[in-house]
Write a protein that holds these residues in place. Structure first.
Motif, PDB file in Angstrom:
ATOM      1  N   ARG A 135       0.749  -1.138  -0.133  1.00 48.79           N
ATOM      2  CA  ARG A 135      -0.127  -0.108   0.065  1.00 48.79           C
ATOM      3  C   ARG A 135       0.753   1.214   0.124  1.00 48.79           C
ATOM      4  N   HIS A 136       0.900   1.877  -0.968  1.00 50.76           N
ATOM      5  CA  HIS A 136       1.549   3.209  -1.175  1.00 50.76           C
ATOM      6  C   HIS A 136       3.169   3.032  -0.997  1.00 50.76           C
ATOM      7  N   GLY A 137       3.328   1.994  -1.690  1.00 48.83           N
ATOM      8  CA  GLY A 137       4.795   1.466  -1.786  1.00 48.83           C
ATOM      9  C   GLY A 137       5.486   0.843  -0.569  1.00 48.83           C
ATOM     10  N   ASP A 138       4.650   0.717   0.476  1.00 45.71           N
ATOM     11  CA  ASP A 138       4.921   0.105   1.678  1.00 45.71           C
ATOM     12  C   ASP A 138       4.139  -1.290   1.813  1.00 45.71           C
ATOM     13  N   PHE A 139       5.304  -2.223   2.319  1.00 49.09           N
ATOM     14  CA  PHE A 139       4.323  -3.480   2.801  1.00 49.09           C
ATOM     15  C   PHE A 139       3.552  -3.644   3.759  1.00 49.09           C
ATOM     16  N   ILE A 140       2.416  -4.339   3.588  1.00 45.37           N
ATOM     17  CA  ILE A 140       1.748  -4.418   4.924  1.00 45.37           C
ATOM     18  C   ILE A 140       1.773  -5.648   5.666  1.00 45.37           C
ATOM     19  N   THR A 141       2.247  -5.902   6.863  1.00 49.37           N
ATOM     20  CA  THR A 141       2.625  -7.059   7.691  1.00 49.37           C
ATOM     21  C   THR A 141       1.557  -7.127   8.594  1.00 49.37           C
ATOM     22  N   LEU A 142       1.426  -8.460   9.060  1.00 49.68           N
ATOM     23  CA  LEU A 142       0.583  -8.653  10.373  1.00 49.68           C
ATOM     24  C   LEU A 142       1.637  -9.225  11.707  1.00 49.68           C
ATOM     25  N   GLY A 143       1.558  -8.395  12.540  1.00 48.26           N
ATOM     26  CA  GLY A 143       2.592  -8.806  13.731  1.00 48.26           C
ATOM     27  C   GLY A 143       4.027  -8.762  13.142  1.00 48.26           C
ATOM     28  N   GLY A 144       4.220  -7.704  12.332  1.00 54.54           N
ATOM     29  CA  GLY A 144       5.577  -7.695  11.833  1.00 54.54           C
ATOM     30  C   GLY A 144       6.138  -8.870  10.668  1.00 54.54           C
ATOM     31  N   LYS A 145       5.037  -9.709  10.226  1.00 53.50           N
ATOM     32  CA  LYS A 145       5.366 -10.547   9.485  1.00 53.50           C
ATOM     33  C   LYS A 145       4.455 -10.767   8.163  1.00 53.50           C
ATOM     34  N   PHE A 146       4.945 -11.171   7.254  1.00 52.76           N
ATOM     35  CA  PHE A 146       4.110 -11.407   5.983  1.00 52.76           C
ATOM     36  C   PHE A 146       2.961 -12.519   6.581  1.00 52.76           C
ATOM     37  N   PRO A 147       1.682 -12.401   6.150  1.00 46.73           N
ATOM     38  CA  PRO A 147       0.810 -13.473   6.199  1.00 46.73           C
ATOM     39  C   PRO A 147       1.362 -14.918   5.401  1.00 46.73           C
ATOM     40  N   ARG A 148       0.980 -16.054   5.893  1.00 49.62           N
ATOM     41  CA  ARG A 148       1.456 -17.274   5.544  1.00 49.62           C
ATOM     42  C   ARG A 148      -0.047 -17.782   4.748  1.00 49.62           C
ATOM     43  N   LEU A 149       0.306 -18.318   3.573  1.00 53.71           N
ATOM     44  CA  LEU A 149      -0.776 -18.922   2.768  1.00 53.71           C
ATOM     45  C   LEU A 149      -0.589 -20.687   3.314  1.00 53.71           C
ATOM     46  N   THR A 150      -1.672 -21.156   3.586  1.00 54.67           N
ATOM     47  CA  THR A 150      -1.605 -22.369   4.109  1.00 54.67           C
ATOM     48  C   THR A 150      -2.159 -23.699   2.867  1.00 54.67           C
ATOM     49  N   LYS A 151      -3.066 -23.112   1.821  1.00 49.85           N
ATOM     50  CA  LYS A 151      -3.659 -23.683   0.902  1.00 49.85           C
ATOM     51  C   LYS A 151      -2.516 -24.012  -0.215  1.00 49.85           C
ATOM     52  N   LYS A 152      -2.542 -25.036  -0.973  1.00 52.36           N
ATOM     53  CA  LYS A 152      -1.767 -25.117  -2.057  1.00 52.36           C
ATOM     54  C   LYS A 152      -2.514 -25.198  -3.446  1.00 52.36           C
ATOM     55  N   ASP A 153      -3.574 -25.096  -3.486  1.00 50.19           N
ATOM     56  CA  ASP A 153      -4.249 -25.292  -4.800  1.00 50.19           C
ATOM     57  C   ASP A 153      -4.833 -23.692  -5.063  1.00 50.19           C
ATOM     58  N   ALA A 154      -5.128 -23.348  -6.144  1.00 45.90           N
ATOM     59  CA  ALA A 154      -5.363 -21.971  -6.406  1.00 45.90           C
ATOM     60  C   ALA A 154      -6.686 -21.547  -5.914  1.00 45.90           C
ATOM     61  N   LYS A 155      -7.600 -22.051  -6.017  1.00 46.25           N
ATOM     62  CA  LYS A 155      -9.044 -21.748  -5.363  1.00 46.25           C
ATOM     63  C   LYS A 155      -8.778 -21.560  -3.889  1.00 46.25           C
ATOM     64  N   GLY A 156      -8.144 -22.527  -3.202  1.00 42.64           N
ATOM     65  CA  GLY A 156      -7.992 -22.297  -1.833  1.00 42.64           C
ATOM     66  C   GLY A 156      -6.990 -21.207  -1.580  1.00 42.64           C
ATOM     67  N   ARG A 157      -6.067 -20.942  -2.221  1.00 41.12           N
ATOM     68  CA  ARG A 157      -5.273 -19.730  -1.778  1.00 41.12           C
ATOM     69  C   ARG A 157      -5.955 -18.267  -2.081  1.00 41.12           C
ATOM     70  N   LEU A 158      -6.838 -18.310  -3.344  1.00 34.43           N
ATOM     71  CA  LEU A 158      -7.645 -17.024  -3.454  1.00 34.43           C
ATOM     72  C   LEU A 158      -8.662 -17.061  -2.381  1.00 34.43           C
ATOM     73  N   LYS A 159      -9.143 -17.992  -1.923  1.00 36.71           N
ATOM     74  CA  LYS A 159     -10.061 -17.736  -0.751  1.00 36.71           C
ATOM     75  C   LYS A 159      -9.243 -17.136   0.414  1.00 36.71           C
ATOM     76  N   GLU A 160      -8.190 -17.724   0.760  1.00 43.54           N
ATOM     77  CA  GLU A 160      -7.289 -17.128   1.999  1.00 43.54           C
ATOM     78  C   GLU A 160      -6.872 -15.635   1.637  1.00 43.54           C
TER      79      GLU A 160
END
Length: 101
Positions: free
Chosen positions: A68-93
């Motif tokens: 956002r506006h050239g700055d990374f958005i983190t949650l608790g100082g970290k990038f969120p991790r995606l747990t799903k491996k399939d495209a549909k699951g990742r898009l939902k996450e």
């Protein structure tokens, strides 16, 4: 037909327009194949991100990197991790994360 649909998809800048396009596609072609459903989900993510001022959505390995506006958005100082491996699951996450922002 394909170019017309891509043009309409690019012009759908809000959820109402995207839903109207989805309804039109179903009316014209019947049940949508999974790749088209995924394309519509990606378009929805773009709209959600835009509403929240997010300009870039990037996934590297399992890390979701939002900018956002050239700055990374983190949650608790970290990038969120995606747990799903399939495209549909990742898009939902990703959608779920965008909705809480």
């Amino acid at each position: 037909h394909r170019i017309e649909i891509y043009r309409k998809l690019a012009q759908a800048t809000d959820k109402v327009a995207l839903e109207a396009l989805q309804k039109e596609l179903r009316d014209r072609f019947g049940p949508l194949p999974p790749p088209v459903e995924l394309l519509l989900q990606v378009a929805e993510l773009k709209i959600l991100a835009s509403e929240r001022g997010i300009g870039v959505i990037e996934v590297k390995d399992d890390k979701l990197m939002l900018t956002r506006h050239g700055d990374f958005i983190t949650l608790g100082g970290k990038f969120p991790r995606l747990t799903k491996k399939d495209a549909k699951g990742r898009l939902k996450e990703i959608k779920k994360l965008l909705l809480v922002m």
